[in-house]
Design a protein around this motif. Structure first.
Motif, PDB file in Angstrom:
ATOM      1  N   UNK A 233      50.075  24.884  40.596  1.00  0.00           N
ATOM      2  CA  UNK A 233      49.819  25.765  41.800  1.00  0.00           C
ATOM      3  C   UNK A 233      48.343  25.325  42.458  1.00  0.00           C
ATOM      4  N   UNK A 234      48.146  25.869  43.681  1.00  0.00           N
ATOM      5  CA  UNK A 234      47.139  25.652  44.479  1.00  0.00           C
ATOM      6  C   UNK A 234      46.117  26.795  44.115  1.00  0.00           C
ATOM      7  N   UNK A 235      46.623  27.961  43.642  1.00  0.00           N
ATOM      8  CA  UNK A 235      45.777  29.066  43.358  1.00  0.00           C
ATOM      9  C   UNK A 235      46.393  29.944  42.204  1.00  0.00           C
ATOM     10  N   UNK A 236      45.713  30.795  41.437  1.00  0.00           N
ATOM     11  CA  UNK A 236      46.021  31.533  40.601  1.00  0.00           C
ATOM     12  C   UNK A 236      45.398  32.799  40.455  1.00  0.00           C
ATOM     13  N   UNK A 237      45.630  33.953  40.192  1.00  0.00           N
ATOM     14  CA  UNK A 237      44.985  35.046  40.091  1.00  0.00           C
ATOM     15  C   UNK A 237      45.643  36.159  39.627  1.00  0.00           C
ATOM     16  N   UNK A 238      45.100  37.497  39.896  1.00  0.00           N
ATOM     17  CA  UNK A 238      45.340  38.767  39.225  1.00  0.00           C
ATOM     18  C   UNK A 238      45.530  39.808  40.205  1.00  0.00           C
ATOM     19  N   UNK A 239      46.560  40.357  40.394  1.00  0.00           N
ATOM     20  CA  UNK A 239      46.529  41.577  41.061  1.00  0.00           C
ATOM     21  C   UNK A 239      47.038  42.829  40.438  1.00  0.00           C
ATOM     22  N   UNK A 240      46.703  43.796  41.012  1.00  0.00           N
ATOM     23  CA  UNK A 240      46.975  45.128  40.253  1.00  0.00           C
ATOM     24  C   UNK A 240      47.734  46.247  41.154  1.00  0.00           C
ATOM     25  N   UNK A 241      48.489  47.113  40.263  1.00  0.00           N
ATOM     26  CA  UNK A 241      49.195  48.025  40.858  1.00  0.00           C
ATOM     27  C   UNK A 241      48.857  49.408  40.581  1.00  0.00           C
ATOM     28  N   UNK A 242      48.278  50.338  41.240  1.00  0.00           N
ATOM     29  CA  UNK A 242      48.120  51.689  41.054  1.00  0.00           C
ATOM     30  C   UNK A 242      49.261  52.573  40.952  1.00  0.00           C
ATOM     31  N   UNK A 243      49.573  53.658  40.025  1.00  0.00           N
ATOM     32  CA  UNK A 243      50.844  54.525  40.304  1.00  0.00           C
ATOM     33  C   UNK A 243      50.971  55.052  41.642  1.00  0.00           C
TER      34      UNK A 243
ATOM     35  N   UNK B 116      39.286  29.638  35.259  1.00  0.00           N
ATOM     36  CA  UNK B 116      40.790  28.993  35.221  1.00  0.00           C
ATOM     37  C   UNK B 116      40.443  27.498  34.496  1.00  0.00           C
ATOM     38  N   UNK B 117      41.420  27.207  33.775  1.00  0.00           N
ATOM     39  CA  UNK B 117      41.517  26.083  33.278  1.00  0.00           C
ATOM     40  C   UNK B 117      42.704  25.225  34.149  1.00  0.00           C
ATOM     41  N   UNK B 118      42.575  24.490  34.925  1.00  0.00           N
ATOM     42  CA  UNK B 118      43.501  23.938  35.939  1.00  0.00           C
ATOM     43  C   UNK B 118      44.244  23.020  35.343  1.00  0.00           C
ATOM     44  N   UNK B 119      43.794  22.383  34.205  1.00  0.00           N
ATOM     45  CA  UNK B 119      44.663  21.399  33.630  1.00  0.00           C
ATOM     46  C   UNK B 119      45.583  21.780  32.709  1.00  0.00           C
ATOM     47  N   UNK B 120      45.355  23.167  32.180  1.00  0.00           N
ATOM     48  CA  UNK B 120      46.271  23.872  31.551  1.00  0.00           C
ATOM     49  C   UNK B 120      47.044  25.070  31.919  1.00  0.00           C
ATOM     50  N   UNK B 121      46.722  25.109  33.372  1.00  0.00           N
ATOM     51  CA  UNK B 121      47.416  26.133  34.089  1.00  0.00           C
ATOM     52  C   UNK B 121      47.208  27.458  33.338  1.00  0.00           C
TER      53      UNK B 121
ATOM     54  N   UNK C  70      42.585  26.112  42.992  1.00  0.00           N
ATOM     55  CA  UNK C  70      42.343  24.701  42.207  1.00  0.00           C
ATOM     56  C   UNK C  70      40.903  23.965  42.425  1.00  0.00           C
ATOM     57  N   UNK C  71      40.293  24.668  43.405  1.00  0.00           N
ATOM     58  CA  UNK C  71      38.942  23.851  43.633  1.00  0.00           C
ATOM     59  C   UNK C  71      37.699  24.820  43.219  1.00  0.00           C
ATOM     60  N   UNK C  72      38.178  26.143  42.611  1.00  0.00           N
ATOM     61  CA  UNK C  72      37.171  26.836  42.113  1.00  0.00           C
ATOM     62  C   UNK C  72      36.616  27.979  42.569  1.00  0.00           C
ATOM     63  N   UNK C  73      37.426  27.997  44.162  1.00  0.00           N
ATOM     64  CA  UNK C  73      36.769  29.049  45.097  1.00  0.00           C
ATOM     65  C   UNK C  73      37.470  30.380  44.617  1.00  0.00           C
ATOM     66  N   UNK C  74      36.679  31.514  44.396  1.00  0.00           N
ATOM     67  CA  UNK C  74      37.037  32.788  44.114  1.00  0.00           C
ATOM     68  C   UNK C  74      37.079  33.600  44.944  1.00  0.00           C
TER      69      UNK C  74
END
Length: 119
Positions: A31-41, A71-76, A53-57
């Motif tokens: 993946x080009x990017x990974x992350x976390x989203x959240x959902x409130x009730x 992120x550990x890009x190599x291990x996804x 994957x370049x470390x931009x947050x």
């Protein structure tokens, strides 16, 4: 087939910490990017933190200074260290991964892990 598996949710008192982890599996999935989203009730899912994957947050204003994504890009793998938790952080947290292709962005989601912060 791509699968995202989350771990680390749970219950904590205000001011405490939790660490969420997510692993992405699938043949040749990068993946080009990974992350976390959240959902409130009763609300739509919203971004908490993402990392490319370049470390931009990117962080939601409400979590800046308290949450750290890595992120550990190599291990996804992607982690979300959550410190100084507040009751308003209570939500279901979803791991996200995305790829960019000719047809645009394709998102993949985990099943979600619940975080409960008590006052």
């Amino acid at each position: 087939q791509v699968r995202l598996e989350e771990s680390g949710g749970g219950s904590v008192q205000a001011g405490g910490s939790l660490r969420l982890s997510c692993g992405a599996s699938g043949s040749l999935f990068s993946p080009e990017g990974m992350g976390w989203y959240r959902q409130f009730p009763g609300k739509q899912r919203e971004l908490a933190a993402t990392i490319t994957n370049t470390g931009s947050t990117n962080y939601a204003d409400s979590v800046k200074g308290r949450f750290t994504i890595s992120r550990d890009t190599a291990k996804n793998l992607v982690h979300l260290q959550m410190n100084s938790l507040k009751p308003e952080d209570t939500a279901v947290y979803y791991c996200n991964a995305y790829r960019l292709g000719d047809s645009g962005r394709r998102d993949y989601w985990g099943a979600g892990t619940r975080v409960t912060v008590s006052s």
